[in-house]
Design an enzyme around this catalytic site. Structure first.
Site, mmCIF file in Angstrom:
data_model
loop_
_atom_site.group_PDB
_atom_site.id
_atom_site.type_symbol
_atom_site.label_atom_id
_atom_site.label_comp_id
_atom_site.label_asym_id
_atom_site.label_seq_id
_atom_site.Cartn_x
_atom_site.Cartn_y
_atom_site.Cartn_z
ATOM 1 C CE1 TYR A 135 -3.150 -2.857 0.090
ATOM 2 C CE2 TYR A 135 -4.153 -1.842 2.006
ATOM 3 C CZ TYR A 135 -4.167 -2.806 1.019
ATOM 4 O OH TYR A 135 -5.196 -3.708 0.965
ATOM 5 C CE LYS A 190 0.547 -17.551 -1.832
ATOM 6 N NZ LYS A 190 -0.345 -18.729 -1.739
ATOM 7 C CG ASP A 223 -2.936 -19.928 0.108
ATOM 8 O OD1 ASP A 223 -2.222 -19.734 1.113
ATOM 9 O OD2 ASP A 223 -2.545 -20.608 -0.857
ATOM 10 C CG ASP A 247 -7.676 -3.852 3.414
ATOM 11 O OD1 ASP A 247 -8.764 -3.792 4.001
ATOM 12 O OD2 ASP A 247 -7.369 -3.109 2.464
ATOM 13 C CG ASP A 251 -13.402 -5.919 4.888
ATOM 14 O OD1 ASP A 251 -13.001 -5.237 5.856
ATOM 15 O OD2 ASP A 251 -13.960 -5.432 3.886
#
Ligand code: NAD
Length: 357
Positions: A135, A190, A223, A247, A251
């Site tokens: 970001y 990851k 994942d 992020d 959610d």
């Protein structure tokens, strides 16, 4: 104690108004100062984060933030879009540690899309690094592709990067939080594909070994974490991860609690100064209709009292009032289910204020 109140756009104004009523009902003598931010500030001052708003935020002990954004600004150049305001505040104030608790209130077990037995009693804390990662990483932009199968074609690129100190400080925050809860940290990465997240995993492992051997640490690929969050969410205690994965996962976690309208958040720097906001956005689809759930913002105000204003007992009062209101059967449409009473934003605020008394 000075609190900067930045309602922003869309439902931001409606939900912050209710959180302010709750704060003012506490009888504390805080000083409040309002300012525009996001699209509202673009309209009034030509920039989503005007100098005056940033100055106020820097001077305040805490910031109560609503939400920013509206589809009508989607065609503006990126630097002027409302969302840049929240990124600018995070960066300028060094708000690197984002706490997003996902708690399933007993009364809302039926509002989640998951089976009750999976989420009853759920209490997890997502600790998201907030000022690094893709970001903020430079360089970024658009260019003519310099190489590969599509050399010469137009392309866009961002940069994912994390430095050792950035990972170390968020790891410390997560391990210390875990010690006050279930004593377990799941670090989400990851590492199997990304260099940045192999480094993340290595540094988290080192911090753990050097300082927190008493805390259980597990590593999980993002994942798999996305899958486990809906398969067996109660297996998690504290989840620590980077900006982008955090992020998305937070959610996802919000739906475990019944609605994103229930999920508060706190973003802290190393001086205990914090920005407190609901985890959701400005919800332009329901803005102005008086139906937004103000509880995530009211619960964010409770986090503000606890983390930045040294008023833990007032935070407890607000959280208890929210529980009472839910137990009484009042629901905004996003958490409504058969047998409960549907109310709007303001009536929900009224009920929390009444429960406080
Ligand atoms: P959103 O979170 O605003 O809305 C997603 C869905 O959840 C919508 O259907 C909305 O009606 C619902 N919802 C959200 N909050 C709710 C509440 N309190 N009560 C009831 N329902 C609620 O996400 P989006 O639609 O993807 O984005 C809308 C705008 O918000 C965009 O401009 C986006 O960039 C911005 N945004 C801002 C922030 C922030 O200010 N920190 C965060 C996320 C998105």
């Amino acid at each position: 104690m000075k609190i900067a109140v930045l309602p922003g756009d869309g439902i931001g104004k409606e939900i912050v108004a209710q959180a302010m009523r709750v704060l003012q009902a506490l009888g504390e003598s805080f000083e409040y100062e309002w300012a525009d931010v996001g699209g509202a500030a673009y309209e009034s001052a030509g920039h989503p984060l005007p100098e005056a708003t940033l100055k106020l935020a820097k001077e305040a002990d805490a910031i109560l933030f609503g939400a920013v954004g509206d589809w009508k600004y989607d065609t503006l150049e990126r630097a002027l879009r409302p969302e840049q305001a929240i990124l600018g505040l995070r960066k300028n104030l060094g708000l690197f540690a984002n706490f997003r608790p996902a708690i399933c209130y007993e009364e809302l077990v039926g509002a989640s899309s998951l089976k009750p037995e999976l989420i009853a009693g759920l209490d997890i804390l997502i600790v998201r690094e907030l000022t690094g990662d893709i970001y903020f990483g430079q360089p970024r932009g658009r260019r003519s592709s310099p190489d590969g199968a599509f050399a010469g074609a137009e392309e866009a690129f961002d940069t994912m990067r994390y430095s050792r100190p950035e990972i170390e400080r968020i790891a410390h925050v997560a391990f210390q939080a875990a010690r006050k809860r279930g004593n377990k940290v799941t670090s989400v990465d990851k590492a199997n594909v990304l260099e940045t997240f192999q480094f993340w995993k290595d540094v988290v492992t080192e911090v753990h070994a050097a300082h927190y051997a008493d805390v259980t640490l597990e590593h999980m690929y993002v994942d798999n974490a996305a899958m486990q969050l809906v398969k067996a969410p109660k297996k998690f205690d504290v989840v620590v991860t980077g900006n982008m994965f955090g992020d998305i996962l937070s959610d996802e976690a919000s739906m475990l609690t019944g609605s994103i309208g229930m999920l508060p958040s706190a973003s802290l720097n190393d001086r205990k100064q914090g920005l407190y906001e609901p985890s959701h956005g400005s919800a332009p689809d329901i803005a102005g209709k008086g139906v937004a759930n103000p509880l995530a913002t009211i619960l964010s105000a409770a986090m503000m009292l606890r983390f930045s204003l040294d008023r833990a007992e007032q935070a407890d009062r607000i959280e208890a009032a929210v529980k009472m209101v839910l137990a009484s059967g009042l629901r905004t449409p996003d958490i409504w289910s058969e047998g409960t009473t549907k109310v709007g934003t303001e009536a929900m605020g009224d009920a929390v204020v009444a429960a406080l008394a």
